[in-house]
Design a protein around this motif. Sequence first.
Motif, short mmCIF file in Angstrom:
data_model
loop_
_atom_site.label_atom_id
_atom_site.label_comp_id
_atom_site.label_asym_id
_atom_site.label_seq_id
_atom_site.Cartn_x
_atom_site.Cartn_y
_atom_site.Cartn_z
N ASP A 31 1.01 -1.09 -0.06
CA ASP A 31 0.32 0.09 -0.39
C ASP A 31 0.55 1.44 0.09
OD1 ASP A 31 -2.49 -1.29 0.13
OD2 ASP A 31 -2.87 -1.20 2.10
N ARG A 32 1.73 1.44 0.71
CA ARG A 32 2.58 2.64 0.94
C ARG A 32 3.11 2.68 -0.89
NH1 ARG A 32 4.33 0.07 6.00
NH2 ARG A 32 5.76 -0.37 5.29
N GLY B 29 2.57 3.01 -3.49
CA GLY B 29 1.42 3.32 -4.36
C GLY B 29 1.46 3.66 -5.87
N ALA B 30 1.02 4.36 -6.43
CA ALA B 30 0.41 4.33 -8.38
C ALA B 30 1.83 3.84 -8.67
CB ALA B 30 -0.03 5.31 -8.83
N VAL B 31 2.00 2.63 -9.77
CA VAL B 31 3.28 3.34 -10.80
C VAL B 31 2.69 3.32 -12.18
CG1 VAL B 31 4.30 2.80 -9.15
CG2 VAL B 31 3.33 0.65 -9.88
N ALA C 67 -1.24 2.14 -12.63
CA ALA C 67 -2.02 1.33 -11.77
C ALA C 67 -1.51 1.34 -10.52
CB ALA C 67 -1.76 -0.46 -12.00
N LYS C 68 -2.31 0.74 -8.97
CA LYS C 68 -1.83 1.09 -7.88
C LYS C 68 -1.78 -0.79 -7.11
CE LYS C 68 -2.87 3.26 -3.62
NZ LYS C 68 -2.90 1.36 -2.43
N GLU D 172 -2.19 -4.01 -5.47
CA GLU D 172 -3.39 -4.07 -3.98
C GLU D 172 -2.86 -5.71 -4.25
OE1 GLU D 172 -6.98 -3.74 -5.76
OE2 GLU D 172 -6.77 -1.25 -5.18
N LEU E 135 -3.09 -5.72 -9.64
CA LEU E 135 -3.48 -3.84 -10.42
C LEU E 135 -4.27 -3.45 -10.45
CD1 LEU E 135 0.51 -3.73 -12.43
CD2 LEU E 135 0.05 -3.98 -10.11
N ARG E 136 -4.93 -2.13 -9.74
CA ARG E 136 -5.64 -1.52 -9.93
C ARG E 136 -5.55 -0.46 -10.67
NH1 ARG E 136 -11.15 -1.80 -9.81
NH2 ARG E 136 -11.37 -3.14 -7.66
N THR F 93 -5.62 2.90 -13.46
CA THR F 93 -6.90 4.30 -13.58
C THR F 93 -6.27 4.49 -15.52
OG1 THR F 93 -4.62 5.33 -12.32
CG2 THR F 93 -6.68 4.45 -11.38
#
Length: 402
Positions: free
Chosen positions: A25-26, A28-30, A87-88, A90, A100-101, A103
């Motif tokens: 969680d730390r 972040g989006a990549v 994506a972030k 998860e 990966l979520r 966006t």
Amino acid sequence: MAVHTSADAPLPVGEISRLIGGWIDRLGAVWVEGQITQLSRRPGAGVVFLTLRDPSHDISVSVTCYRKVFDAVADVVSEGARVVVLAKPEWYAPRGQLSLRATEIRPVGVGELLARLEQLKKALAKEGLFAAERKKALPFLPQLIGLVCGRASAAERDVLENARHRWPAVRFEVRNVPVQGVQAVAQVTQAVKELDALDAVDVIIVARGGGSVEDLLPFSDEQLLRTVATCRTPVVSAIGHEPDSPLLDLVADLRASTPTDAAKKVVPDVGEEYERVRLLRDRARRAVHHRLEREEHGLAVAMSRPSMEHPHRMVEEREEHVATLLGRSRRTLGHLLDRAESELTHTHARVVALSPAATLRRGYAVLQKADGHVVREPDEVTADEALRARVAEGEFTVRVAE
């Protein structure tokens, strides 16, 4: 943070999974690059599932995204396509699974070009540049054709040879310009404007042989597309071969699959037209003959009727009937006249018998005073009064003696 464990103080699996989730969680989006190997778009579902693979390391990771994120590139992205995903990461603790979520999804290489073209296509379609009602019809027999193509290209040869083979009298106004590279858009656009400004040009053909997506990009340029859309002269797009589909095909008034196909669609074949005229002439002749035969048959049927074949027979039949009616009317009139004459004779006899003149003929006379009053009694006259005596043959004056 480091976790202190030992064989005597181990951590449960659930705790390890929770800690991994916290570390992820730390992160972040990549941005992640990979190849789509599996794609699942269930009808009605709001989420799209896909698998992103790194071919160089043979590693895959699951990716999920909302449908609207994937629909933005759905026209140019499919299984096997290379993409870059924002994506972030998860971590699904119950299964210990990383995903990966996403966006945002962007195609890589050709896919990126296709995505930009798709966006331009949607924008121009919204403006109505592809609408069928704005497309102009081609003339049946163009006298002068404008041709935009590469110098000494196969496309130019195909158009000229096929058009002149179909209609030898056709003429061309050719503009040789670069059909790929940095100068292609400007020079093709300028050539189209020059040909459109010539009143003698009946139709414009923009032709090019097949090529890669990058080679055909000038014919999807917005500047060229808007120029073609404003032309008063019909424009035919003959770019590439059947699979090629630059945006010029949608803006032009007519799309031809190849330059040869453009020549066939723009110029009628003299042999085919002659044959069509011959067929129409034969059909017209047959129609006229059929009409004449039908009218002749109708006339023959009409002439075969008794009233037409022996027209005097009806007059003769009517003549006998008229003669019979005439004789009957004469006899009736004679009887009426005889009866009237007899009645008149009897009436005349009665009138004569009752007439005062008949009485006078028997010797009687009528005495009248000077005022015409008839004397009926002696007291009505005086002595020496002059009276008028009227007898059967005349009258005379008498005087009263006493």
